[in-house]
Design an enzyme around this catalytic site. Structure first.
Site, PDB file in Angstrom:
ATOM      1  CB  SER A   1      40.917  32.608  41.713  1.00 16.38           C
ATOM      2  OG  SER A   1      39.935  31.674  42.053  1.00 16.38           O
TER       3      SER A   1
ATOM      4  CG  ASP B   1      33.676  38.898  50.281  1.00 15.19           C
ATOM      5  OD1 ASP B   1      33.208  37.894  49.722  1.00 15.19           O
ATOM      6  OD2 ASP B   1      34.827  38.921  50.765  1.00 15.19           O
ATOM      7  CG  HIS B   2      33.909  37.160  46.168  1.00 14.41           C
ATOM      8  ND1 HIS B   2      34.392  37.261  47.441  1.00 14.41           N
ATOM      9  CD2 HIS B   2      34.992  36.931  45.383  1.00 14.41           C
ATOM     10  CE1 HIS B   2      35.711  37.100  47.424  1.00 14.41           C
ATOM     11  NE2 HIS B   2      36.098  36.902  46.184  1.00 14.41           N
TER      12      HIS B   2
ATOM     13  NE  ARG C   1      37.849  31.936  40.249  1.00 14.86           N
ATOM     14  CZ  ARG C   1      38.023  33.021  39.484  1.00 14.86           C
ATOM     15  NH1 ARG C   1      37.849  32.955  38.184  1.00 14.86           N
ATOM     16  NH2 ARG C   1      38.358  34.174  40.003  1.00 14.86           N
TER      17      ARG C   1
ATOM     18  CG  ASP D   1      39.584  34.843  48.321  1.00 12.53           C
ATOM     19  OD1 ASP D   1      38.565  35.058  47.633  1.00 12.53           O
ATOM     20  OD2 ASP D   1      40.651  35.469  48.155  1.00 12.53           O
TER      21      ASP D   1
ATOM     22  NE  ARG E   1      44.775  36.764  41.678  1.00 14.70           N
ATOM     23  CZ  ARG E   1      44.281  35.929  42.559  1.00 14.70           C
ATOM     24  NH1 ARG E   1      42.983  35.774  42.677  1.00 14.70           N
ATOM     25  NH2 ARG E   1      45.076  35.217  43.315  1.00 14.70           N
TER      26      ARG E   1
HETATM   27  C1  MIC Z   1      39.846  36.332  43.170  1.00 16.03           C
HETATM   28  O1  MIC Z   1      40.333  37.370  43.593  1.00 16.03           O
HETATM   29  O2  MIC Z   1      40.185  35.816  42.088  1.00 16.03           O
HETATM   30  C2  MIC Z   1      38.762  35.653  43.985  1.00 16.03           C
HETATM   31  C3  MIC Z   1      37.483  35.862  43.268  1.00 16.03           C
HETATM   32  O3  MIC Z   1      38.669  36.272  45.240  1.00 16.03           O
HETATM   33  C4  MIC Z   1      39.113  34.176  44.138  1.00 16.03           C
HETATM   34  C5  MIC Z   1      38.060  33.347  44.754  1.00 16.03           C
HETATM   35  C6  MIC Z   1      36.948  32.987  43.832  1.00 16.03           C
HETATM   36  O4  MIC Z   1      37.163  32.690  42.660  1.00 16.03           O
HETATM   37  O5  MIC Z   1      35.812  32.955  44.297  1.00 16.03           O
HETATM   38  C7  MIC Z   1      40.418  33.925  44.896  1.00 16.03           C
HETATM   39  O6  MIC Z   1      41.256  34.792  44.957  1.00 16.03           O
HETATM   40  O7  MIC Z   1      40.636  32.800  45.385  1.00 16.03           O
HETATM   41 FE1  SF4 Z   2      37.639  40.095  46.450  1.00 12.80          FE
HETATM   42 FE2  SF4 Z   2      39.455  38.455  45.360  1.00 12.80          FE
HETATM   43 FE3  SF4 Z   2      39.303  41.020  44.625  1.00 12.80          FE
HETATM   44 FE4  SF4 Z   2      40.178  40.436  47.023  1.00 12.80          FE
HETATM   45  S1  SF4 Z   2      41.134  39.890  45.083  1.00 12.80           S
HETATM   46  S2  SF4 Z   2      38.711  42.050  46.512  1.00 12.80           S
HETATM   47  S3  SF4 Z   2      38.928  38.669  47.556  1.00 12.80           S
HETATM   48  S4  SF4 Z   2      37.746  39.444  44.307  1.00 12.80           S
END
Ligand code: MIC
Ligand code: SF4
Length: 643
Positions: free
Chosen positions: A533, A63-64, A535, A118, A379
């Site tokens: 996140s 999905d990312h 990550r 995530d 975010r």
């Molecule tokens: C996000 O919303 O910051 C992400 C991208 O979903 C991350 C995961 C990632 O960095 O791949 C998260 O929320 O953990």
């Molecule tokens: Fe995707 Fe993270 Fe955004 Fe949710 S917050 S839509 S998991 S990138």
């Protein structure tokens, strides 16, 4: 008497006691990975040498990284699909939707524990699951049947009364909590919702609230499982997963109670660049808007999109606004296509994107220079949208729709009567985009394109070292600052040497060159370091550049666990006032590290440049110490597996 949180944790407890602040280990029923963190998680799972996943349900989502500008993202998807088929993981294909939305619809269930790579995994708390975000390695261990370790959190009871008024929405509830508690207000806590107001919220509304509990820094958030949950699960043809579950209903079940009267909520927005910079829509009235986007795992449910479509029906997007809609899942997308709401959105001038994270993680739709973007996301850290000087505001779908029409920030109550959305009587369930694991794993070949690079080697902890402070940062540093995402960097998630070139690039473009020249060093941070996140690249990539220790006032939970997992020493200032004295470029000498880590003690740090000493604390548990000494959890697991 106990809270629902405690009941579920106790039912899954494998080690420790449920005493606040003590390390406990719980059994994990379900695991969730997504493609941007999943490649690492499955490489780590492979490194453990297990034949098949042991968790009850394991799901891998794509999905990312769905923007395919070259071979790399698609290479990663093929790797993920083959590895899922081989090891017993369900594979949700690109186009099926955002992991948290699809997990809520198709897998999450009351009373289950879910661990996801995530940070928004707590979305599943909307159906009464204890769902926690973690680094990929912790999820890989849980896939293998190992328990998940974390500190027993405080359980905060959020007592909801009343009913949301017209034009207010679940997003306003969580924004109100963020306004009150800030982005560090939830650290070490679970938010458990209870009280008469709970009945008035549907499961997707509850999930909006638990999803964005991540922005409070909370370990997770949870709603009880009740008749509303049953209705939702019935709609998903999953009533068999329902059971009634709630806390015992007394205030003494909770460490702290927060009361929130839903009938008093009003349309709110979080201003740039933090989800807790919350003000009312009225206060921002007249701010010109260039872009509006409705979507993300926070707000892209059927109700969200139907509400937006109803507001837009017969109206047009303002000529100065680019308006994008990102349905959260194929299920929702198909429903709005079949009932005509999609046509209303298209007719109003919306740009419809595929079901994925998309703009939320900077995969397209970056705003113009200095642009103002209103998004129904969770975010708004600076630069995350892809445009460093853009101003991103977070708001409900209702506020978004109103802004798209007017071209400026407006309180949606100015639009007149609020739309009333009914849930569909029934929906047709189609899981054809979720591929079941193969029954004959021996026949599955894992596909590894040139973008999949092996994990770097990790070295055991040194007892002493002398290194320069490579960077000093303030409070609330996010993992987006440490390891940025976006369309350019995300395709490198399975390639640590390549992605390490972007560490701290948004904060200090010279960081990588400096780290290489000095052959590694130390990073200094303030309060709530590493929020956001999950990550683990924010630990592995700095490690690759030689970062040996991070000294801060306080860490955010997931990032600290990731540092420990990969053998970077996380230390806190014994006296926070020492933070002010140390500067970038100072050479620090640390000695007696091994003993201090083993005994959870203090480490004396000599500031050679400025000629003074200060104390830092390592609160590593016995388990953490073993990991650090071995050079991370992968090394430790391999050591233990040796005959
Ligand atoms: C996000 O919303 O910051 C992400 C991208 O979903 C991350 C995961 C990632 O960095 O791949 C998260 O929320 O953990
Ligand atoms: Fe995707 Fe993270 Fe955004 Fe949710 S917050 S839509 S998991 S990138």
């Amino acid at each position: 008497m106990s809270s629902l949180t405690e009941k579920i944790i106790k039912a899954h407890l494998e080690e420790g006691e449920t005493i606040i602040g003590q390390e406990i280990a719980i059994k994990i029923d379900q695991t969730l990975t997504q493609d941007a963190t999943g490649t690492m998680a499955y490489l780590e799972f492979e490194a453990m040498g297990l034949p098949r996943v042991a968790a009850e349900t394991a799901v891998s989502y794509v999905d990312h990284n769905t923007l395919q500008t070259d071979f790399r993202n698609q290479d990663d998807h093929l790797y993920l699909q083959s590895v899922a088929e081989k090891f017993g993981v369900h594979f949700s294909r690109a186009g099926n939707g955002i992991c948290h939305q699809v997990h809520l619809e198709r897998f999450a269930a009351p009373g289950k524990t879910v661990l996801g790579s995530d940070s928004h995994t707590p979305t599943a708390g909307g159906v009464g699951a204890i769902a926690i975000g973690a680094g990929g390695l912790d999820v890989a261990i849980a896939m293998g049947g190992g328990p998940f370790y974390f500190e027993m959190p405080k359980v905060v009871g959020v007592k909801l009364t009343g009913k949301l008024p017209d034009w207010s929405s679940a997003k306003d509830v969580i924004l109100e909590l963020l306004r009150k508690l800030t982005v560090k207000g939830g650290v070490g806590k679970v938010f458990e919702y209870f009280g008469p107001g709970v009945d008035t919220l549907s499961v997707p509304e509850r999930a909006t609230i638990t999803n964005m509990g991540a922005e409070l820094g909370a370990t997770t958030s949870i709603f009880p499982s009740d008749q509303v949950t049953l209705k939702y699960l019935k709609m998903q043809s999953r009533e068999h997963s329902w059971k009634e579950m709630c806390g015992d209903g007394t205030d003494s079940d909770y460490s702290e109670i927060i009361e929130l009267d839903l009938s008093k909520t009003e349309p709110l927005l979080a201003k740039p660049h933090s989800p807790d910079a919350v003000v009312s829509a009225k206060e921002l009235k007249g701010t010109k808007v260039n872009q509006v986007i409705v979507g993300s795992c926070t707000n892209s449910s059927y109700k969200d999109l139907m509400t937006v479509a109803a507001v837009m029906k017969g109206r047009k997007v303002h000529p100065n606004v680019s308006f994008a809609v990102v349905p959260g899942s194929k299920q929702v997308y198909e429903q709005i296509a079949r009932n005509g709401a999609l046509a209303d959105l298209i007719s109003a001038g919306a740009r419809i994107l595929e079901s994925a994270c998309g703009p939320c993680i900077g995969m397209g739709q970056a705003p113009s220079s200095g642009g103002v973007s209103i998004r129904s996301f969770n975010r708004n850290f600076q630069g995350r949208c892809g445009t460093p000087d853009a101003s991103v505001y977070l708001a409900s779908p209702e506020v978004c729709a109103a802004c798209a029409i007017r071209g400026e920030i407006v309180d949606p109550r100015e639009l007149g009567a609020a739309p009333k959305i009914d849930w569909p009587a029934g929906i047709s369930i189609d899981d054809s985009m979720i591929i079941a694991p193969k029954q004959n794993p021996g026949e599955v070949q894992i596909i590894r394109g040139p973008n999949i690079k092996p994990l770097p080697d990790m070295k055991p902890l040194e007892n002493s070292f002398k290194k320069e402070v490579l960077l000093k940062l303030g409070d609330n540093v996010t993992t987006d600052h440490i390891m940025p995402a976006g369309a350019k960097v995300l395709p490198l998630r399975s390639n640590i040497p390549a992605i390490s070139e972007f560490v701290f690039s948004a904060v200090d473009p010279k960081f990588v060159a400096r780290a290489k020249e000095k052959q590694g060093g130390i990073v200094i941070g303030g309060d709530n370091y590493g929020q956001g996140s999950s990550r683990e690249h924010a630990a592995i990539a700095p490690l690759y550049l030689g970062v040996k220790a991070v000294i801060v006032k306080k860490f955010a939970r997931i990032h600290k666990a990731n540092l420990l997992n990969f053998g970077i020493l996380p230390l806190t200032f014994a006296d926070p006032a020492d933070y002010d004295k140390v500067e970038q470029g100072d050479v620090l000498e640390l000695d007696g590290i091994v003993d201090a880590v083993k005994n959870g003690g203090t480490i004396r740090v000599k500031n050679i440049t400025k000629n003074y000493e200060f104390l830092t604390k390592s609160d590593a548990t016995k388990r953490n110490a073993e990991m650090l000494l071995a050079g991370g959890l992968i090394n430790l697991t391999k050591e233990r597996a040796k005959p």
